[in-house]
Design a protein around this motif. Structure first.
Motif, mmCIF file in Angstrom:
data_model
loop_
_atom_site.group_PDB
_atom_site.id
_atom_site.type_symbol
_atom_site.label_atom_id
_atom_site.label_comp_id
_atom_site.label_asym_id
_atom_site.label_seq_id
_atom_site.Cartn_x
_atom_site.Cartn_y
_atom_site.Cartn_z
ATOM 1 N N GLU A 136 47.362 46.452 32.892
ATOM 2 C CA GLU A 136 47.534 46.361 31.439
ATOM 3 C C GLU A 136 46.311 45.782 30.744
ATOM 4 N N TYR A 137 45.761 44.700 31.276
ATOM 5 C CA TYR A 137 44.612 44.054 30.629
ATOM 6 C C TYR A 137 43.293 44.740 30.975
ATOM 7 N N LEU A 138 43.264 45.472 32.097
ATOM 8 C CA LEU A 138 42.107 46.253 32.568
ATOM 9 C C LEU A 138 40.966 45.405 33.122
ATOM 10 N N THR A 139 41.098 44.100 33.066
ATOM 11 C CA THR A 139 40.101 43.201 33.644
ATOM 12 C C THR A 139 40.403 42.994 35.128
ATOM 13 N N ILE A 140 39.472 42.395 35.840
ATOM 14 C CA ILE A 140 39.667 42.138 37.264
ATOM 15 C C ILE A 140 40.977 41.384 37.468
ATOM 16 N N ASP A 141 41.736 41.781 38.478
ATOM 17 C CA ASP A 141 43.032 41.152 38.755
ATOM 18 C C ASP A 141 42.785 39.841 39.485
ATOM 19 N N GLU A 142 42.951 38.750 38.744
ATOM 20 C CA GLU A 142 42.642 37.427 39.293
ATOM 21 C C GLU A 142 43.512 37.073 40.494
ATOM 22 N N THR A 143 44.701 37.681 40.607
ATOM 23 C CA THR A 143 45.594 37.369 41.728
ATOM 24 C C THR A 143 45.108 37.979 43.039
ATOM 25 N N LYS A 144 44.107 38.876 42.957
ATOM 26 C CA LYS A 144 43.603 39.539 44.162
ATOM 27 C C LYS A 144 42.218 39.028 44.586
ATOM 28 N N ILE A 145 41.674 38.086 43.818
ATOM 29 C CA ILE A 145 40.303 37.640 44.088
ATOM 30 C C ILE A 145 40.207 36.855 45.389
ATOM 31 N N GLU A 146 41.103 35.906 45.587
ATOM 32 C CA GLU A 146 40.979 35.026 46.755
ATOM 33 C C GLU A 146 41.009 35.805 48.068
ATOM 34 N N ALA A 147 41.800 36.867 48.122
ATOM 35 C CA ALA A 147 41.890 37.666 49.353
ATOM 36 C C ALA A 147 40.561 38.340 49.685
ATOM 37 N N ALA A 148 39.683 38.480 48.684
ATOM 38 C CA ALA A 148 38.397 39.156 48.900
ATOM 39 C C ALA A 148 37.275 38.183 49.241
ATOM 40 N N ILE A 149 37.530 36.898 49.185
ATOM 41 C CA ILE A 149 36.500 35.891 49.452
ATOM 42 C C ILE A 149 36.256 35.767 50.959
ATOM 43 N N VAL A 167 42.545 55.226 24.904
ATOM 44 C CA VAL A 167 43.896 55.756 25.068
ATOM 45 C C VAL A 167 44.030 56.333 26.472
ATOM 46 N N LEU A 168 45.265 56.310 26.976
ATOM 47 C CA LEU A 168 45.524 56.741 28.347
ATOM 48 C C LEU A 168 46.458 57.948 28.343
ATOM 49 N N PHE A 169 46.032 59.026 28.999
ATOM 50 C CA PHE A 169 46.845 60.230 29.083
ATOM 51 C C PHE A 169 47.628 60.250 30.398
ATOM 52 N N GLU A 170 48.658 61.079 30.445
ATOM 53 C CA GLU A 170 49.535 61.099 31.611
ATOM 54 C C GLU A 170 48.808 61.543 32.870
ATOM 55 N N THR A 171 47.901 62.493 32.709
ATOM 56 C CA THR A 171 47.159 63.019 33.850
ATOM 57 C C THR A 171 45.708 63.273 33.443
ATOM 58 N N GLU A 172 44.836 63.387 34.427
ATOM 59 C CA GLU A 172 43.453 63.749 34.139
ATOM 60 C C GLU A 172 43.379 65.171 33.582
ATOM 61 N N THR A 173 44.256 66.025 34.042
ATOM 62 C CA THR A 173 44.291 67.401 33.525
ATOM 63 C C THR A 173 44.578 67.409 32.030
ATOM 64 N N LYS A 174 45.541 66.579 31.612
ATOM 65 C CA LYS A 174 45.856 66.495 30.184
ATOM 66 C C LYS A 174 44.678 65.921 29.404
ATOM 67 N N LEU A 175 44.024 64.919 29.952
ATOM 68 C CA LEU A 175 42.837 64.357 29.289
ATOM 69 C C LEU A 175 41.785 65.440 29.077
ATOM 70 N N MET A 226 45.218 49.531 26.235
ATOM 71 C CA MET A 226 44.942 48.144 26.575
ATOM 72 C C MET A 226 45.908 47.158 25.924
ATOM 73 N N LYS A 227 46.359 46.208 26.703
ATOM 74 C CA LYS A 227 47.146 45.090 26.202
ATOM 75 C C LYS A 227 46.212 43.896 26.039
ATOM 76 N N LEU A 228 46.114 43.377 24.828
ATOM 77 C CA LEU A 228 45.232 42.233 24.597
ATOM 78 C C LEU A 228 45.833 40.969 25.184
ATOM 79 N N ARG A 229 44.979 40.180 25.812
ATOM 80 C CA ARG A 229 45.438 38.911 26.373
ATOM 81 C C ARG A 229 45.797 37.952 25.234
#
Length: 355
Positions: free
Chosen positions: A103-116, A279-287, A264-267
């Motif tokens: 939703e926010y499109l920024t890096i998912d902070e909940t997944k960062i530690e697993a990548a360290i 804006v986000l379309f249902e499929t790449e084909t539709k885009l 996008m959902k603003l924080r």
């Protein structure tokens, strides 16, 4: 023709009057009076501790990596402009991609530690379309693991989060003043850092390492803004509030008339600057079908950001399914200061009819 963006150009007489000051002084580069004046105006407007104006928005990322002494692996986002990843690779480091929040499109902070890993030295995250990262959570993770944090805030001129300039977060923040941005100097950018010692390091890095005319504090590069660029910035600066208000008007028109909603959902706690309307379309084909309809009418939105950066040929192509999926379906619509209501409604009608 309606492009995805349009450069705001101030009255030419106003630009020329400012430029004449550089001509009269015979001082065109090497941190002249116009650059220093622009820095002071921006520092006050943005409510930041300090600022270094630079010749573009990419060198600040490279300088930040160098100044912080980052080596090995840098955790980063796959959903950003290519400069974020290329700067890491250019500085001899390895980008480690962490997928994004859907939703926010920024890096998912909940997944960062697993990548360290033992090789991780920093985090380079992007505030996307003016939407802040989860800066408080990222700061907690960074402190826990003794990591440095750089924010690519290229889209964030004028953005505040929880009452504070977005540029005040992280060890270093960077911005772009490219001609496509809502505030610009033609080409240009900036560096921000709260720590005075780090700021001093950034400063000498951006000016060949000079410590006075005949001595050097350390290694450096040429990232100085010219007086010609600063003159443009000083001419654009008085119109900032007008530009942002006009862009927000366009964004509101899209919101009220499109049958496809903004992606996008603003924080919460974000004072937004309306830099893009994704804006986000249902499929790449539709885009692609909608894109063709718009192009046929000489309307040119942009697939921004595409492709997902983890798919670049000089990366390890680690799977980031959320970023890859969104990157394939997101389209940024035209958004600029003098886009008319009729033009916006025409774009909306074409999209709505093509859905």
């Amino acid at each position: 023709m309606i492009n995805v963006t349009k450069t705001f150009l101030p009255p030419q007489a106003e630009y020329n009057a400012i430029l004449k000051r550089a001509w009269d002084a015979g001082w065109i580069t090497n941190r002249g009076a116009l650059v220093k004046e622009l820095e002071e105006k921006l520092k006050a407007y943005l409510q930041v501790s300090n600022i270094i104006a630079t010749t573009n928005g990419t060198l600040p990322l490279q300088i930040a990596i160098k100044a912080l002494g980052l080596t090995g692996e840098i955790i980063t986002t796959p959903f950003s402009y290519v400069a974020t990843t290329s700067s890491i690779v250019w500085e001899g480091c390895t980008p480690v991609f962490v997928d994004i929040h859907p939703e926010y499109l920024t890096i998912d902070e909940t997944k960062i530690e697993a990548a360290i890993t033992s090789k991780t030295t920093g985090i380079l995250a992007t505030h996307v379309f003016g939407n802040p990262c989860a800066v408080e959570e990222i700061e907690t993770i960074a402190k826990k693991h003794n990591l440095k944090v750089i924010y690519d805030a290229a889209h964030c001129f004028g953005v505040a989060y929880k009452g504070k300039s977005i540029f005040e977060y992280g060890d270093v923040s960077t911005c772009s003043f490219h001609a496509t941005k809502l505030f610009h100097t033609g080409e240009g950018g900036a560096l921000f850092a709260n720590d005075s010692e780090l700021f001093n390091t950034l400063f000498y890095h951006h000016n060949f390492g000079h410590k006075g005319p005949e001595s050097f504090q350390g290694i450096g590069i040429n990232a100085k803004m010219s007086e010609l660029q600063a003159a443009m910035g000083l001419a654009v600066f008085p119109y900032i509030e007008t530009i942002i208000a006009a862009r927000k008007r366009v964004a509101e028109l899209y919101k009220n008339n499109l049958q496809v909603t903004s992606l996008m959902k603003l924080r919460k706690g974000t004072h937004w600057n309306a830099p893009y309307y994704p804006v986000l379309f249902e499929t790449e084909t539709k885009l692609l079908s909608i894109l063709k309809l718009l192009n046929n009418e000489k309307i040119f939105p942009r697939r921004y950001f595409y492709p997902s950066l983890n798919l670049l040929p000089y990366t390890d192509k680690k799977s980031c399914p959320i970023s890859e999926n969104i990157a394939s379906r997101v389209l940024c619509l035209p958004l600029y200061h003098d886009l008319s209501d009729d033009e916006v409604l025409k774009i909306c009608n074409i999209i709505n009819e093509g859905l």
